[in-house]
Design a protein around this motif. Structure first.
Motif, PDB file in Angstrom:
ATOM      1  N   ASP A 132     -37.148   1.584   0.034  1.00  0.00           N
ATOM      2  CA  ASP A 132     -37.605   2.007   1.419  1.00  0.00           C
ATOM      3  C   ASP A 132     -37.734   0.667   2.323  1.00  0.00           C
ATOM      4  OD1 ASP A 132     -37.654   4.659   0.337  1.00  0.00           O
ATOM      5  OD2 ASP A 132     -39.876   4.592   0.445  1.00  0.00           O
ATOM      6  N   GLU A 133     -37.111   0.818   3.512  1.00  0.00           N
ATOM      7  CA  GLU A 133     -37.420  -0.243   4.521  1.00  0.00           C
ATOM      8  C   GLU A 133     -38.752  -0.542   4.784  1.00  0.00           C
ATOM      9  OE1 GLU A 133     -34.930  -2.109   5.558  1.00  0.00           O
ATOM     10  OE2 GLU A 133     -33.527  -1.133   4.492  1.00  0.00           O
ATOM     11  N   ALA A 134     -39.706   0.300   4.732  1.00  0.00           N
ATOM     12  CA  ALA A 134     -41.173   0.170   5.134  1.00  0.00           C
ATOM     13  C   ALA A 134     -41.713  -0.817   4.105  1.00  0.00           C
ATOM     14  CB  ALA A 134     -41.919   1.365   5.123  1.00  0.00           C
ATOM     15  N   ARG A 135     -41.374  -1.035   2.937  1.00  0.00           N
ATOM     16  CA  ARG A 135     -41.699  -1.988   1.955  1.00  0.00           C
ATOM     17  C   ARG A 135     -41.242  -3.568   1.945  1.00  0.00           C
ATOM     18  NH1 ARG A 135     -40.452  -2.032  -2.733  1.00  0.00           N
ATOM     19  NH2 ARG A 135     -42.305  -2.241  -3.915  1.00  0.00           N
ATOM     20  N   LYS A 136     -40.295  -3.647   2.876  1.00  0.00           N
ATOM     21  CA  LYS A 136     -39.800  -4.936   2.863  1.00  0.00           C
ATOM     22  C   LYS A 136     -40.352  -5.871   3.766  1.00  0.00           C
ATOM     23  CE  LYS A 136     -34.922  -3.180   2.053  1.00  0.00           C
ATOM     24  NZ  LYS A 136     -34.911  -3.430   0.898  1.00  0.00           N
ATOM     25  N   GLN A 137     -40.502  -7.164   3.308  1.00  0.00           N
ATOM     26  CA  GLN A 137     -41.224  -8.111   4.122  1.00  0.00           C
ATOM     27  C   GLN A 137     -40.580  -8.889   4.955  1.00  0.00           C
ATOM     28  OE1 GLN A 137     -44.258  -9.886   1.189  1.00  0.00           O
ATOM     29  NE2 GLN A 137     -42.798  -9.188  -0.229  1.00  0.00           N
ATOM     30  N   LEU A 138     -40.846  -9.483   6.082  1.00  0.00           N
ATOM     31  CA  LEU A 138     -40.139 -10.331   6.911  1.00  0.00           C
ATOM     32  C   LEU A 138     -40.157 -11.903   6.336  1.00  0.00           C
ATOM     33  CD1 LEU A 138     -41.704  -9.731  10.317  1.00  0.00           C
ATOM     34  CD2 LEU A 138     -39.837  -8.661   9.169  1.00  0.00           C
ATOM     35  N   LEU A 139     -38.998 -12.455   6.479  1.00  0.00           N
ATOM     36  CA  LEU A 139     -38.954 -13.775   6.047  1.00  0.00           C
ATOM     37  C   LEU A 139     -39.736 -14.958   6.946  1.00  0.00           C
ATOM     38  CD1 LEU A 139     -34.908 -13.970   5.262  1.00  0.00           C
ATOM     39  CD2 LEU A 139     -36.987 -13.435   3.711  1.00  0.00           C
ATOM     40  N   PRO A 140     -40.333 -15.909   6.210  1.00  0.00           N
ATOM     41  CA  PRO A 140     -41.024 -16.837   6.946  1.00  0.00           C
ATOM     42  C   PRO A 140     -40.130 -17.619   7.769  1.00  0.00           C
ATOM     43  CG  PRO A 140     -40.838 -17.491   4.768  1.00  0.00           C
ATOM     44  CD  PRO A 140     -40.049 -16.153   4.864  1.00  0.00           C
ATOM     45  N   TRP A 141     -40.516 -18.204   8.990  1.00  0.00           N
ATOM     46  CA  TRP A 141     -39.785 -18.739  10.066  1.00  0.00           C
ATOM     47  C   TRP A 141     -39.279 -20.220   9.330  1.00  0.00           C
ATOM     48  CZ3 TRP A 141     -40.168 -22.999  13.380  1.00  0.00           C
ATOM     49  CH2 TRP A 141     -39.127 -23.239  14.471  1.00  0.00           C
ATOM     50  N   LEU A 142     -40.221 -20.908   8.981  1.00  0.00           N
ATOM     51  CA  LEU A 142     -39.956 -22.137   8.232  1.00  0.00           C
ATOM     52  C   LEU A 142     -40.676 -22.623   7.030  1.00  0.00           C
ATOM     53  CD1 LEU A 142     -38.331 -25.128   8.784  1.00  0.00           C
ATOM     54  CD2 LEU A 142     -40.403 -25.778   9.939  1.00  0.00           C
ATOM     55  N   PRO A 143     -40.147 -21.892   5.975  1.00  0.00           N
ATOM     56  CA  PRO A 143     -40.937 -22.396   4.603  1.00  0.00           C
ATOM     57  C   PRO A 143     -41.227 -23.664   4.160  1.00  0.00           C
ATOM     58  CG  PRO A 143     -38.805 -21.654   4.200  1.00  0.00           C
ATOM     59  CD  PRO A 143     -39.003 -21.739   5.530  1.00  0.00           C
ATOM     60  N   GLU A 144     -42.379 -24.006   3.674  1.00  0.00           N
ATOM     61  CA  GLU A 144     -42.363 -25.196   3.095  1.00  0.00           C
ATOM     62  C   GLU A 144     -42.004 -25.358   1.687  1.00  0.00           C
ATOM     63  OE1 GLU A 144     -43.990 -27.888   4.408  1.00  0.00           O
ATOM     64  OE2 GLU A 144     -44.373 -26.784   6.153  1.00  0.00           O
ATOM     65  N   VAL A 145     -41.882 -24.200   0.902  1.00  0.00           N
ATOM     66  CA  VAL A 145     -41.344 -24.448  -0.638  1.00  0.00           C
ATOM     67  C   VAL A 145     -40.358 -23.161  -0.839  1.00  0.00           C
ATOM     68  CG1 VAL A 145     -41.907 -24.529  -3.002  1.00  0.00           C
ATOM     69  CG2 VAL A 145     -43.503 -25.611  -1.360  1.00  0.00           C
ATOM     70  N   ILE A 146     -39.308 -23.529  -1.303  1.00  0.00           N
ATOM     71  CA  ILE A 146     -38.556 -22.427  -1.567  1.00  0.00           C
ATOM     72  C   ILE A 146     -38.005 -22.352  -3.040  1.00  0.00           C
ATOM     73  CG2 ILE A 146     -35.986 -21.539  -1.142  1.00  0.00           C
ATOM     74  CD1 ILE A 146     -35.843 -23.103   1.434  1.00  0.00           C
ATOM     75  N   GLY A 147     -38.196 -21.290  -3.698  1.00  0.00           N
ATOM     76  CA  GLY A 147     -37.854 -20.935  -5.085  1.00  0.00           C
ATOM     77  C   GLY A 147     -36.716 -20.318  -5.300  1.00  0.00           C
ATOM     78  N   VAL A 148     -35.762 -20.897  -6.062  1.00  0.00           N
ATOM     79  CA  VAL A 148     -34.476 -20.347  -6.605  1.00  0.00           C
ATOM     80  C   VAL A 148     -34.502 -19.962  -7.949  1.00  0.00           C
ATOM     81  CG1 VAL A 148     -32.244 -21.084  -6.515  1.00  0.00           C
ATOM     82  CG2 VAL A 148     -33.618 -21.807  -4.657  1.00  0.00           C
ATOM     83  N   VAL A 149     -33.962 -18.660  -7.966  1.00  0.00           N
ATOM     84  CA  VAL A 149     -33.704 -18.288  -9.503  1.00  0.00           C
ATOM     85  C   VAL A 149     -32.203 -18.201 -10.015  1.00  0.00           C
ATOM     86  CG1 VAL A 149     -34.284 -16.082 -11.075  1.00  0.00           C
ATOM     87  CG2 VAL A 149     -35.930 -16.706  -9.381  1.00  0.00           C
ATOM     88  N   THR A 150     -31.790 -19.096 -10.272  1.00  0.00           N
ATOM     89  CA  THR A 150     -30.214 -18.996 -10.751  1.00  0.00           C
ATOM     90  C   THR A 150     -30.011 -20.057 -12.158  1.00  0.00           C
ATOM     91  OG1 THR A 150     -28.082 -19.548  -9.999  1.00  0.00           O
ATOM     92  CG2 THR A 150     -29.920 -21.058  -9.324  1.00  0.00           C
ATOM     93  N   SER A 151     -28.682 -20.114 -12.392  1.00  0.00           N
ATOM     94  CA  SER A 151     -28.376 -21.045 -13.614  1.00  0.00           C
ATOM     95  C   SER A 151     -28.357 -22.392 -13.027  1.00  0.00           C
ATOM     96  CB  SER A 151     -27.112 -20.771 -14.075  1.00  0.00           C
ATOM     97  OG  SER A 151     -26.460 -21.536 -15.130  1.00  0.00           O
ATOM     98  N   PRO A 152     -28.970 -23.639 -13.921  1.00  0.00           N
ATOM     99  CA  PRO A 152     -29.002 -24.818 -13.238  1.00  0.00           C
ATOM    100  C   PRO A 152     -27.860 -25.505 -13.249  1.00  0.00           C
ATOM    101  CG  PRO A 152     -30.167 -24.592 -15.513  1.00  0.00           C
ATOM    102  CD  PRO A 152     -29.690 -23.141 -15.087  1.00  0.00           C
TER     103      PRO A 152
END
Length: 543
Positions: A132-152
């Motif tokens: 549902d679109e109602a559950r989705k959150q807005l992205l922060p305009w300028l995040p301080e820390v970004i977490g990445v989930v991927t292969s290193p």
């Protein structure tokens, strides 16, 4: 002779012996097979955890079973109507005289099956409201820390870091995971939940936005991001999540559950942060506009102040009337002071006339009488209060002594009851321990008897012998022994060596029948199976 008369001297098989022989034949010839078919009759795991269903095609059907432990480790779970390729071992079930396949691995049969499974899973999760679109959150305009989930080790993380460095350098936390293969879905879900579990202000900072990224690939390569555990973890994430799996044309279920979908990992980095140079230009422009607006405001206020100053009257005009009131009040002040002094003198004279020596003596006597009466009342009240307190304390001392004795008696009784209970529990524990030891001894004795009854040495004790070849394998038929073969005969009291007859003919294979001969002729040309020696009634067969 009729066929029935020819089988009069044939050995007899019990149902168990025949079922065991068929089981060995099926398992030896079809140890591991891969079968393609449609799942039929699947109703979920049994109460025991095992799965029972059937694999079928247009004209045949075979029973299938998946044991509980294997089902828990499977990446793809069986579903009704899904066409799959099953890998397992063919065996028989003597209890119902049928053969079945014990599945060890299962995978969808082709892209069509994967797409069907993906669509069905999408409908199921969509019905639960995870997309549902109602559950989705807005992205922060300028995040301080970004977490990445991927292969290193892949190129995806380098593309993201380079793009962030070009646009707006930020702190990046990488959670290394497998993005393809067995266990990759569990690792991706654990990484998303692990970032969400970080506390605010902890040793490891909590990311403001998450990026789940992977390069392009086939549908099978990207299947980990279609797993239900990954989709649920993305939907439950309290941190805004960007899905950047595959290329722009690749669609996975995590794209629907994520707060934002990026066509590529590089685009995800662009969504996460703005361009720093553009922000600097915009800030400089806003600063210039603020300065111009401030200057205009100051000039407007200066003009308003000048206009207001011209409209205000002069100081002499404002102080003219108050100066006249001050002069009038100063002229009337001496007369007012004299009148006030005469009034206070008259009041003083009247008050002094009422204050005589007799009046003062009477007031002092009345005060002395009130003081004496109050002292007597205080003395009487003090004595009464002390007497009441003394009586009260005496009663409390008697009650305290009695309660102390009663409490001591109750504690003695409580200790005696607990001592008796402890003794009873100790006796019950001893009896229970003795009973348990007796049961364990009986089980051990029963197991020893059962082991002795099932051991082949008991058969040897009845006069049989076990024949082994040079490799130590048991020999089941005379046709398997060649001329001059070295054998080992095991009796109940030891082993001896033996050699087969040198003049006995070697076992020959039946000649292949000619294709043009009728079926009855081919059956006649087949050599008869070695006859089984009839065994005594009172003895069993080792084989």
């Amino acid at each position: 002779m009729p066929p029935a008369e020819n089988l009069i001297n044939a050995p007899e098989f019990t149902v168990t012996e025949l079922s065991s022989a068929l089981k060995r034949t099926v398992e030896d010839n079809f140890g591991h097979v891969r079968v393609r078919g449609e799942i039929s009759g699947f109703r979920g795991p049994h109460s025991s955890g095992h799965c029972y269903f059937a694999l079928k095609d247009e004209s045949a059907k075979i029973e299938a079973v998946i044991w509980k432990g294997v089902h828990g480790r499977m990446r793809f779970k069986p579903q009704e109507g899904l066409e799959v390729i099953a890998t397992g071992k063919l065996t028989t079930y003597p209890g119902s005289s049928k053969y079945q396949i014990v599945i060890e691995a299962i995978e969808p049969a082709g892209i069509g099956a994967l797409m069907a499974l993906m669509e069905e899973r999408k409908r199921k999760l969509g019905a639960e409201g995870l997309f549902d679109e109602a559950r989705k959150q807005l992205l922060p305009w300028l995040p301080e820390v970004i977490g990445v989930v991927t292969s290193p080790t892949g190129a995806v993380i380098r593309d993201i870091l380079h793009r962030l460095e070009d646009r707006f350098p930020r702190r990046v936390l990488v959670w290394p995971v497998k993005v393809q293969g067995e266990g990759s879905a569990e690792q991706v879900a654990a990484a998303i939940r692990g970032f969400n579990a970080l506390s605010e202000g902890g040793k490891i900072p909590r990311p403001d936005v998450l990026i789940v990224a992977r390069g392009g690939g086939s549908l099978e390569d990207l299947w980990s991001f279609n797993e239900e555990i990954v989709v649920r973890a993305a939907a439950e994430s309290m941190i805004p999540l960007i899905s950047a799996v595959g290329h722009e044309t690749d669609i996975t279920l995590i794209d629907f559950a994520a707060d934002k979908r990026a066509p590529t990992p590089t685009a995800a980095a662009e969504m996460a942060v703005p361009v720093r140079s553009e922000l600097l230009v915009e800030v400089a422009t806003l600063a210039r506009r603020v300065m111009v607006c401030w200057q205009r405001g100051q000039e407007a206020r200066r003009n308003e102040l000048r206009a207001a100053a011209r409209a205000l009257p002069g100081p002499s005009e404002l102080l003219a009337i108050p100066r006249q009131r001050l002069d009038g009040t100063a002229g009337a002040l001496p007369r007012a002071l004299k009148a006030n002094t005469h009034a206070h003198f008259r009041r003083y004279a009247a008050t002094s006339a009422r204050l005589t020596v007799r009046v003062l003596r009477g007031q002092v006597a009345q005060a002395r009488q009130r003081l004496t009466a109050s002292g007597e009342r205080i003395t009487h009240s003090t004595r009464s209060l002390l007497r009441n307190r003394r009586d009260r304390y005496s009663g409390l001392a008697i009650r305290l002594k009695a309660s102390k004795l009663a409490n001591a008696q109750a504690q003695r009784q409580n200790i005696a009851r607990h001592r008796e209970r402890t003794v009873r529990l100790a006796e019950r524990a001893q009896r229970g321990l003795a009973t348990m030891l007796q049961r364990l001894e009986a089980r051990v004795a029963h197991s020893g008897q059962l082991l002795g009854a099932l051991s082949y040495r008991g058969v040897l004790a009845r006069g049989f012998a076990l024949v082994r070849d040079q490799q130590g394998h048991a020999v089941h038929a005379a046709a398997a022994i060649g001329p001059a073969a070295h054998l080992t005969l095991e009796f109940t009291d030891g082993r001896i060596g033996a050699t087969a007859d040198t003049d006995r003919p070697a076992a020959t294979r039946p000649a292949k029948p000619v294709a043009s001969e009728p079926q009855k002729a081919r059956e006649v040309e087949k050599p008869a199976a070695p006859k089984r020696v009839a065994k005594p009634v009172d003895q069993g067969s080792l084989f």
